[in-house]
Design a protein around this motif. Sequence first.
Motif, short mmCIF file in Angstrom:
data_model
loop_
_atom_site.label_atom_id
_atom_site.label_comp_id
_atom_site.label_asym_id
_atom_site.label_seq_id
_atom_site.Cartn_x
_atom_site.Cartn_y
_atom_site.Cartn_z
N LEU A 203 -32.94 27.63 -85.14
CA LEU A 203 -33.69 26.43 -84.79
C LEU A 203 -35.01 26.81 -84.13
O LEU A 203 -35.07 27.78 -83.38
N PRO A 204 -36.05 26.06 -84.41
CA PRO A 204 -37.30 26.29 -83.66
C PRO A 204 -37.04 26.11 -82.16
O PRO A 204 -36.15 25.34 -81.77
N SER B 737 -41.94 28.26 -103.24
CA SER B 737 -41.80 27.32 -102.13
C SER B 737 -40.33 27.28 -101.76
O SER B 737 -39.50 26.91 -102.58
N PRO B 738 -39.99 27.67 -100.54
CA PRO B 738 -38.57 27.66 -100.16
C PRO B 738 -37.94 26.29 -100.35
O PRO B 738 -36.82 26.18 -100.85
N PHE B 739 -38.68 25.24 -100.00
CA PHE B 739 -38.13 23.89 -100.14
C PHE B 739 -37.79 23.60 -101.58
O PHE B 739 -36.68 23.17 -101.91
N ALA B 768 -33.20 23.39 -89.70
CA ALA B 768 -34.01 24.45 -89.11
C ALA B 768 -35.24 24.83 -89.91
O ALA B 768 -36.03 25.64 -89.47
N GLY B 769 -35.42 24.24 -91.09
CA GLY B 769 -36.50 24.68 -91.96
C GLY B 769 -37.87 24.14 -91.54
O GLY B 769 -37.98 23.15 -90.82
N THR B 771 -40.17 22.65 -93.31
CA THR B 771 -40.52 21.34 -93.84
C THR B 771 -40.09 20.23 -92.91
O THR B 771 -40.75 19.20 -92.78
N TYR B 772 -38.98 20.44 -92.25
CA TYR B 772 -38.45 19.39 -91.40
C TYR B 772 -38.76 19.62 -89.94
O TYR B 772 -38.23 18.95 -89.07
N ASN B 773 -39.63 20.56 -89.65
CA ASN B 773 -40.01 20.79 -88.26
C ASN B 773 -41.53 20.88 -88.12
O ASN B 773 -42.17 19.93 -87.71
N ASP B 774 -42.08 22.03 -88.52
CA ASP B 774 -43.54 22.19 -88.37
C ASP B 774 -44.31 21.09 -89.08
O ASP B 774 -45.30 20.58 -88.58
#
Lengths: 450, 848
Positions: A203-204, B737-739, B768-769, B771-774
């Motif tokens: 997790l970030p 692209s990992p996504f 944790a990826g 795309t869904y964070n940064d």
Amino acid sequence: MDLKKLIRTAATFDMPSRRRDLLRVGSLTFLGINLSQYLAIENAMAAASRQLQGKSEACILLWLNGGPSHIDMWDPKSNSSFKSISTNVPGIEISELLPQVSRHMDKLAIIRSMYSEENNHGKGHHYVMTGHRPSPTMKFPALGSIITKETTARNGVPPNVMVPKIHPGYLSYFKSHFIGAEYDPIFIPDPNDEDFSIPDLRLPKSVTTRRIHQRETFLDVVDRLYRRGVEHAEHANVDTFRKRALNMILSESVRRAFDISAEPDKLRDVYGRHTLGQSALIARRLVESGTRFVTVSDLHREGTGRDWDTHGKNDEQHRDHLVPQLDQTLAALLADLEDRGLLDTTMVIAMGEFGRTPDINSGGGRDHWCHCWSLTLGGGGIRGGRVIGESDERGAYVSDRMVTIGDLFATIYKAFGIDWTTEYLHPVGRPLKIANSLNDETGEPVEELM
Amino acid sequence: MTALRTTSGCSSLVFISFLVFIFVGRAGADVADNESVLSGIRLMPEGVTLVGANASQCFVVLGTYSDGMERDVTDQCHFTLSDTAVARFDMHRRLHPLADGTTTLTAELSGISAVTTLRVADVWRQQPISFVRNIRMILTKQGCNASDCHGGVKGRGGFKLSLDALDPRADYGWILNGGGFHVLSPEPLEPKEPRINLENPEQSLLLLKPTGEVSHEGGLQLEPDSREFRILLDWIHSGAPYGDNDDDSVAHLEVTPHDVVVTTEGHRQILVTARLSSGRRVDFTDQVRYESLDRDVVKVTRTGLVHAQAPGEARVVVRAVDHVTVTHVRVVEQPVASYPQVSRVNYIDELVLSKLEKFRIVPSELSGDAEFLRRVCLDLTGTLPPPDRVREFLDNKSAEKRDALISVLLDSPEFIDYWTFRLSDLFRVNGYYGWVHQSWEWVRKAVARNRPYDQIARELIAAQGYNGNSRHFLLGDNKPAPVERVVAEQFRVFMGRRLDCAQCHNHPFDQWTQDQFWGLAAFYGRLTNTEWYGDNVVFDDPDGHEVDFGDNGTDGLVFRRVMHPRTKVSVLPTFPDGQVLVEDRRIDPRQELAEWITSQDEFAEAAVNRFWRYFFGRGVVEPVDDFRIDNPPTHPELLRVLATDFREHGCDLRHLMRRIVSSRTYQLSNQPNETNQDDVLNYSHALARPLAAEVLLDAISSVSGVPEVFSGGGILTGAAPPGTRAINLKLPADYPSPFLEIYGRPKRDAVPERDERANLRQALHTLAGTTYNDKLRAEGGRIDELLRNNVSDQEIIEQFYLAAFSRDPQETELLALTKLLAGSLNHEEAVTDLLWALINSREFAENH
């Protein structure tokens, strides 16, 4: 009708277990089953009888991307520029480029009569990883995915891993396709990098447990109306996978399995401070934690001269860059596994998608050669210290005891205790052999190795 | 009743009979399981003439009830014959002839009767038993030649038959001489054990095995006292003749019912009537094989009696020699009391509703505006409508706004983007060294100019040189793909049929033969290319030569013939009907094949079916490239009319799409009602479908306001221009692209098949990826804008809902979410978490 119950029923009745006798009393209708049910039972019983106690529990595949030159490594010939040296097994000689491995020859078997049918990188990858030639109408599952499917996952760690991530164009050759995405490998980056960390498994920093709960709460509100109205079997699956993913992310044991910094520096030096070395080390660590299949990809980096695809300057590349790393890492891996008592249950394979031409080309290189090549394997119940098969005096064609990819797969499956005659049914309706050899036959395990 | 006698010796085969309904009021009327009342009965079939000694007939009586259902009441009826000297019933209620003449048959139930007249002729005429007339039929009926038994690819137990008796000459040979099937040689496989014994007929394996006298893997398949056994035995006794080709063969097989609904307690006898080439009609009910493909919904007996098991929809396959039909049976718990009037817009609605009505399924209501807006935008353009356009549409009061929206979308640039993407997947726009550009441009132009689909198909199949999608023939490694793989793929794509299996042997469960396959493959026999690097030009070499490059370290001319792998004979381009391509047309064989393919009905049906699936998640035939005799369309008439309409409008794709999205059927709500909750086959309500990986990523980018950066990783290195959307990537393989990889973007090296099931890697990525964070919180994104402008929580929520769901939040949602935002420890994080929740919701990730 419950298959297991039927098998038990058949067993408890005082009937002979042989199929033909079973039929003589016209018992199919007696048991109240129809033909296809009967055949399913028959297959299950036959498979049960073929079930062996496999020794191997995990496999580390050193994938030598690009095709290593077999006559310059495992099958020394006069048309190689290099001399041969003896090993710690009398009678077996390998190239002088592999001095450290020569001291572990008792753990390894060399197959010098490998035969495959695709002479191009992409198709070669496909062929050697699945046993089938590529087709625009079908996708085939890879060896690692099949082993992942046929064994059970352990300790909540990802059962199938590839390190580091191979060229994106080749990823699909290592995947499971129709047998289920849950058997796909997880791709992790180069552990030799200073800032090595696993995307998607950590997790970030800003996302704490509190925030995870907050997110779940929002999600519950946001999706409530929709999910009540539009009920869908997949919704439950998404929930299940998210729970499992969270467990995996928060799991200490999973984090530790990927934490290469926990390894002593000295050991990291012994394996070699390069991608291959550190990847093999993390592979050992993963296998120790319970991963079943790790593919260490010796990265095929175009144009840097660092890959095994030596169309030019073959000798220089093999001697100065490629083989020394492999020599160091393979020897270190074997010794390390033995020290930890893991060698008996962990198979190690070193191979590429084909070999290289016996003749040097105008650029001082060797080109692709699939008609006869070598690989080496050991551990996991494979008997080491022996050579299987022979090539002709130039290493161009098989002269004795050909081994196909199907035979290789059958050998690996047998070592794992997996029934190598199994066939999976592709959604198109075609049965696919998991150990597919030439002429639509199933491969045969190489008994000399078992 | 007086017997009607015809003059004896009259053997006219045409007899006009009549069916009489007699309603006798409600006294003592029968009551069905749900208390509804019998109002009338129907006796089937009508106009029966029994000709010959072996003729027989099965009858079915259907009762009409006050709940609108027709139920099979045959076993409750009382049957009487006016003249018992003419015919008699056996103990299985099957009628047999006794003497030439005429009689009436009356069925009676609870005081209601129905009558029919039937006739007997030629009662003494026996037909000689021959292989081609009788034995083939028995082998099919008993299931001997089924695909999982002797009709399988290699046969079983050393005995091979052709699937469904498609090849009677070969079957006759297998029976007479024995032997097994060799995949790679036309010689039979040893050992060769003849299946019949002419000296000692009772000792024939053909009789001993299925009766269990000799061990038979297939078990007991024939009763020694059955009619079939007797016919087989008599046939062998008479010398096992092949017989002449049946001059009165079956021209058409009529199966009743075709689509039927029964209740969970119900049953229904299937009636099979064969119409012979002479026009005569014969009962075939006991001469065919029945198989339920959905045995947990209905089961069917050997004699064709269907028994309901559980609610749902089932297909029952009826197999006779040379004819296969499928009946659809729907099982309901409680039939709907009265079927409402439902409005319809076009023929799609007519045909969908006619089946829904027959199956007693009531369609859902029309979708709301927000629901329709999001759905049609995604289906036509793969793009979410921006919030202000959502607002505009929802506030618009015009009655024609939906049609106007459809027109706008069909003419939009996003439409071109999206369908270029879809067709690039389908036609595998791929290739290295910069060659992908003209292939991609060819697709894009075709979409932008609305080129007729048959023209597109012809351009692809016959692509030459550097034009169009000639790269398609270089299967990834810049050499022409083997002919068998090319033909298999092109047939899947354009004819919707999976020929693949027929490459090595006759198709195991469809009617394609290996000869047909290789005849078609031969059209690609001259396909070759010039060079590996540099100008790799695809063409048909008039000499049929191929230059072999580099693999063996030598250059050499290798003559490339198309050779049948079993007979080892060179094959000429041959159409499936056996016609060989004439010599003066063999210079450009692919052009000939292209014209043939695009002129076939199958081409239009496969095309409309494929595009239908983009809008409904399921083809009328599913999978869309698996048209097969035992995989029938759920709505055959609909498919036919769609195909005709498509052809009549010059294979115009936009016209087809407009028809589809303008229909009421497409615009139905996704909320099911009681009658259609479990329906997934009949378009009674809209079904949720997952978004394709590229569309999902673009949607996340648009909602978060943060464009995705695609940096190159392959030959075409360098990042894609900023703002490039995932659907616009020309060569996906060069933009890793990992996504996209995790969500199943296809590699374009095989026909596109996306696995749309959830999996662990996706779950890990959502938690944790990047795309869904940064991506959610990046500078310049939507959250950034909203927070910097100090927008209220309520408005933040509304903006997000409009962007992600194309709707306003409901009161309850607004309340709950504002509360959560207000009560959070860190407001900015909470807003980010709200966005996280939105893009993770099923409502977002699905098209509904």
